[in-house]
Scaffold this active site. Sequence first.
Site, short mmCIF file in Angstrom:
data_model
loop_
_atom_site.label_atom_id
_atom_site.label_comp_id
_atom_site.label_asym_id
_atom_site.label_seq_id
_atom_site.Cartn_x
_atom_site.Cartn_y
_atom_site.Cartn_z
N ARG A 138 29.47 73.05 89.95
CA ARG A 138 28.03 72.84 89.74
C ARG A 138 27.66 73.04 88.26
NH1 ARG A 138 24.87 76.11 94.21
NH2 ARG A 138 23.15 74.92 93.31
N LYS A 188 16.15 84.75 100.82
CA LYS A 188 17.34 84.84 99.97
C LYS A 188 16.94 84.98 98.49
CE LYS A 188 20.44 81.30 100.05
NZ LYS A 188 20.76 80.85 98.67
N SER A 189 15.99 84.18 98.05
CA SER A 189 15.59 84.24 96.63
C SER A 189 15.00 85.60 96.30
CB SER A 189 14.54 83.16 96.34
OG SER A 189 15.10 81.89 96.52
N ASP A 206 15.03 72.90 99.12
CA ASP A 206 16.12 73.17 100.07
C ASP A 206 15.83 72.63 101.46
OD1 ASP A 206 17.54 74.40 98.05
OD2 ASP A 206 16.80 76.41 98.52
N GLY A 252 24.69 79.98 93.64
CA GLY A 252 24.13 79.47 92.38
C GLY A 252 23.11 80.44 91.80
C1 S3P Z 1 16.64 79.12 94.06
C2 S3P Z 1 16.14 78.01 93.44
C3 S3P Z 1 16.46 76.64 93.85
C4 S3P Z 1 17.03 76.58 95.26
C5 S3P Z 1 18.06 77.64 95.49
C6 S3P Z 1 17.48 79.03 95.26
C7 S3P Z 1 16.28 80.45 93.51
O1 S3P Z 1 17.41 76.11 92.95
O2 S3P Z 1 17.58 75.32 95.51
O3 S3P Z 1 18.53 77.58 96.82
O4 S3P Z 1 16.47 81.46 94.21
O5 S3P Z 1 15.82 80.49 92.38
P1 S3P Z 1 16.95 75.42 91.57
O6 S3P Z 1 16.19 76.43 90.83
O7 S3P Z 1 18.21 75.05 90.83
O8 S3P Z 1 16.16 74.23 91.96
#
Ligand code: S3P
Length: 431
Positions: free
Chosen positions: A122, A21-22, A317, A94
Site C-alpha cells: 500500500r 477501530k479509528s 469503508d 494502515g
Molecule cells: C481511517 C481512515 C480511512 C479508512 C481507514 C481508517 C482512519 O483511511 O479507510 O479504514 O482511522 O484514519 P484513509 O484516511 O486513507 O482514507
Amino acid sequence: MNKKIIRPKKLRGTITPPGDKSISHRALMINAIAGQTASINGILESEDIQSTINCLRQLGVEIEMQKDGSCQVKGLGINGLKATDHDLDCGNSGTTIRLLMGLIANIDGTARLTGDNSLQSRPMERVYSLLNAMGANIFSEKSNGCAPIIVEGKQLTSNQSIEMTIASAQIKSALILAGLSSNGILEIIEPFKSRDHTERMLSAMGAKINVHDNKVTVYGDTNELQSIDIDVPSDISSAAPWIVAGILHPDAEIVIKNVCINQTRSGIIDVFVAMGAKIEIMNKRLVGNEEVADLGIYSSSLSGIQIDKELIPRAIDEIPLIALGACFANGNTKISNISELKVKESNRLTNTIEIINQFGGEVFSCEDELLINGLNSLHGAKLYCGSDHRMTMLAGIASLVSEEESELMNIDSVNVSYPNFWNDFEKLCVS
Ligand code: S3P
C-alpha cells in the site's frame, strides 16, 4: 473456516457492534504521548488494534488490559517514545503504520515500520513526503514508496501550510501528530473533510489545535497533553453490515446500539436515507467528544441515486456495502470519485465488482466510478474469501440477502476488525 448460508425467514434482534477501530487506535496512540495514565473502555479487541498495542509497547509504552475489560495506557509525554532496534510490526493495519510515522517522526534514534503482504503493497509516500517537507527523514527501505519504512528521527519545523490532494484522515492525522512536537504552526487543508477523531480527541486533551471547515491548524511545542479516559462507542463501519442486511432483507427489524454517528463517518446513513431506507436514529447523545445513537433498521424499498464526491470520505469503508444495497434499488446508482478504494487492504474497487457479480449483480466500473444496475434480487454463490476483512463481510451480507444457498470459504479475515462477526450474524437470523 467455511460457512453455508441460507437467507433466514426474518432478521430480528439487537446488536452492539465492537468498539470503533479509528477511535481505538487514536485513544492508544494519543494517550501514549500524554502526561498521565488513561483508562480506555470498550476498546476494540481485534488484530489491527493489537498491532498498535504491540508497536507502542516496543516504543516503551506500558499498556495493560484490566480485569474489568478496560485498557490502561501510561503516557510517556510528548517526546517520551523510545527508539527500538526491533521492527514495529503493523500487521494489516494502515492506520497503525501511517499514524505512527507522524507520531515518531521526531524520535531520538531510528525505527523500522513494516507489516503483512497487503500492508507492504500500500502507498506510504503520500504520508512521508509531507512529513519530510516538515523536516522529517522518513523513507521506503526498498525505494518503492511502500513499507518497510525507515524513520530517522529529526526535530521538525512546521510553519507552513500543507494542501492535501487526497481526503485522507490517515495522512491528516500523521501530520497533526507530527505538528504537535514541531517548532511552529502547521496548517493542513483537505480537499474534502475526512474523519476528525484525532482533532476531537486532541482538543479534549488540551492540545493547541483549531478546526475550521476543511482546515486544521496545529500549534507546535504543545508541552503536555492531559491523558483522558475514553469510552469507545461502536464502530459505524461494523454496524454497516447490519444496516445493509436490515434494509435489504424483506422481513427485518434490527436495533444497533451505541453507534458513533460523527458527521464525518455517517455518510452511509445519509446515502440510504436518500435512497428511501427506513432508519430510525434514537437516543442521540454525546459520549466524550463524539456523537452516539442507537439505530433502528427496517426492511425498505430503495431507489437508485447519484452519490456526490464530497460524501465519499464520510463513507469510504462502506462503499462496497452501499454498492450491494444499490443492487436492490429501483433504477441505477452511480458512485463517483472512488479511486481510493483501489489502495485499501485490497483493491476494493475490483473486489466489490467481482464479489457482487458472482451473486448475479450488475456492477461495473468506469475510471473512478462504480455503476450499479438495480435488479431487486441476487442469487446464491460459492466463493473463496481473501484476506480483506471488509470484503469477507460484504460476501456474508450478500449471502444473507440472496435468494439461494451460498457457501463461503476462508472467512476468518473478519478478525482484523470484528472477531465476533459470525456470532452476531447467527444471532440476528430467525429461521
Ligand atoms: C481511517 C481512515 C480511512 C479508512 C481507514 C481508517 C482512519 O483511511 O479507510 O479504514 O482511522 O484514519 P484513509 O484516511 O486513507 O482514507
